[in-house]
Design an enzyme around this catalytic site. Structure first.
Site: not given
Length: 360
Positions: A54, A213
């Protein structure tokens, strides 16, 4: 009007997903600030101690309109994926800044049971609406909501097996059951997880790294090993990843020379480490989404305690026959588990099936 609100919330949700690897242990929240149906500011949760979504959106609007930002922000509408915080933490409560900047309306995706943001904003005369794209925002925040409401992470379990349920031959010959494409796909599951949990049996037998990976990540998931008798040496590949590691054990009888490892002594349940206590400990450490990657014994223990929320099966089109380890080591104590299939797709020749535990 409703379609437009969904559109703006969808943008906030996209921003929230971009906070992965940044916001931990805070929830990944996105926000957009709208005036006259145009976005004037947007943002997401930053590193702990820095701005929540916010405030990031408000500050973005101030940068975008340096000469008249106060006028621009006043009377605007804020779209945010999770209820704004109302309590002081590392940073001031977001509700204070929303009120201070004279935002007229706050549209929220999911409620936060740990906060009173809606009440505080309503008492300040700010119009609120909750539930826009709720299914999507609840799904995005399910790990955080699990941590707050159930005091444990949301647990996914990945299982790669043959059509007849085999995960390995008894002689240990087969290292891979599924295809390389499935293995690559499974790294997305690791990427979205705060931590991976496995057993010492898997560590000793396979010496895996359990890293993400082939995917871009800013940091590797935390690794957690259930090691009842503390057989770990600290030199195994799983502890050489550069990320934080937890070893959960019943007996802390030795020192492991590895600065990344934290040994946690746990109470036992029927001779094994208490899984519920372990998950509660991880929740307190900020773990919201946990991935279980292990052998049949530990998977069965999690099922017995009804601690798996989501199963991801990668099923290879092959039969392994009698001389195999099955992916489950079920006992008569485990009741029937009802799952709801939410996704099916082919990954190469393998079938990927995602199912939700209806009882968790």
């Amino acid at each position: 009007m409703e379609d437009q609100r969904k559109e703006f919330m969808g943008i906030a949700l996209k921003l929230a997903k971009e906070a992965k690897d940044i916001s931990f242990p805070n929830p990944m929240v996105g926000a957009v600030l709208v005036k006259n149906n145009k976005i004037i500011g947007k943002g997401n949760t930053k590193e702990p101690g820095n701005n929540h979504a916010e405030i990031s959106a408000i500050n973005d609007a101030k940068r975008n309109f340096p000469s008249n930002s106060e006028e621009k922000i006043k009377g605007s509408s804020l779209y945010v994926t999770l209820e704004p915080c109302s309590k002081q933490g590392r940073t001031p409560a977001c509700t204070e800044e929303i009120i201070k900047n004279s935002i007229k309306e706050v549209i929220i995706g999911s409620s936060d049971p740990s906060q009173d943001g809606l009440k505080v904003l309503s008492n300040a005369g700010i119009k609120t609406q909750i539930g826009v794209l709720k299914d999507q925002t609840d799904d995005h925040h399910k790990g955080f909501l699990s941590r707050v409401e159930r005091k444990r992470p949301y647990v996914r379990c990945k299982i790669a097996c043959s059509l007849d349920g085999g995960v390995a031959f008894l002689n240990g010959e087969s290292k891979w059951i599924t295809s390389e494409k499935s293995r690559i796909d499974s790294h997305d599951l690791r990427k979205k997880s705060d931590a991976i949990i496995t057993g010492i049996g898997t560590v000793i037998a396979d010496d895996p790294k359990m890293t993400v990976r082939g995917k871009e990540v800013k940091k590797q998931p935390i690794v957690c090993v259930l090691d009842t008798k503390l057989k770990s040496k600290g030199t195994e590949k799983i502890y050489q990843r550069g990320s934080e590691s937890f070893i959960f054990t019943k007996t802390n009888h030795k020192t492991i020379n590895n600065k990344n490892i934290k040994i946690v002594e746990m109470d036992s349940k029927e001779g094994d480490i208490n899984l519920r206590d372990t998950l509660e400990y991880l929740a307190k450490e900020g773990i919201s989404e946990l991935m279980l990657e292990s052998g049949p014994s530990l998977v069965s223990s999690f099922i017995k305690e009804n601690l798996i929320d989501e199963f991801i099966f990668y099923i290879a089109p092959k039969l392994m026959g009698k001389n195999k380890y099955k992916f489950l080591d079920l006992t008569p104590e485990i009741k029937e588990l009802e799952l709801k299939v939410i996704e099916t797709q082919y990954i190469g020749n393998d079938l990927k099936l995602v199912a939700i535990n209806q009882r968790s």
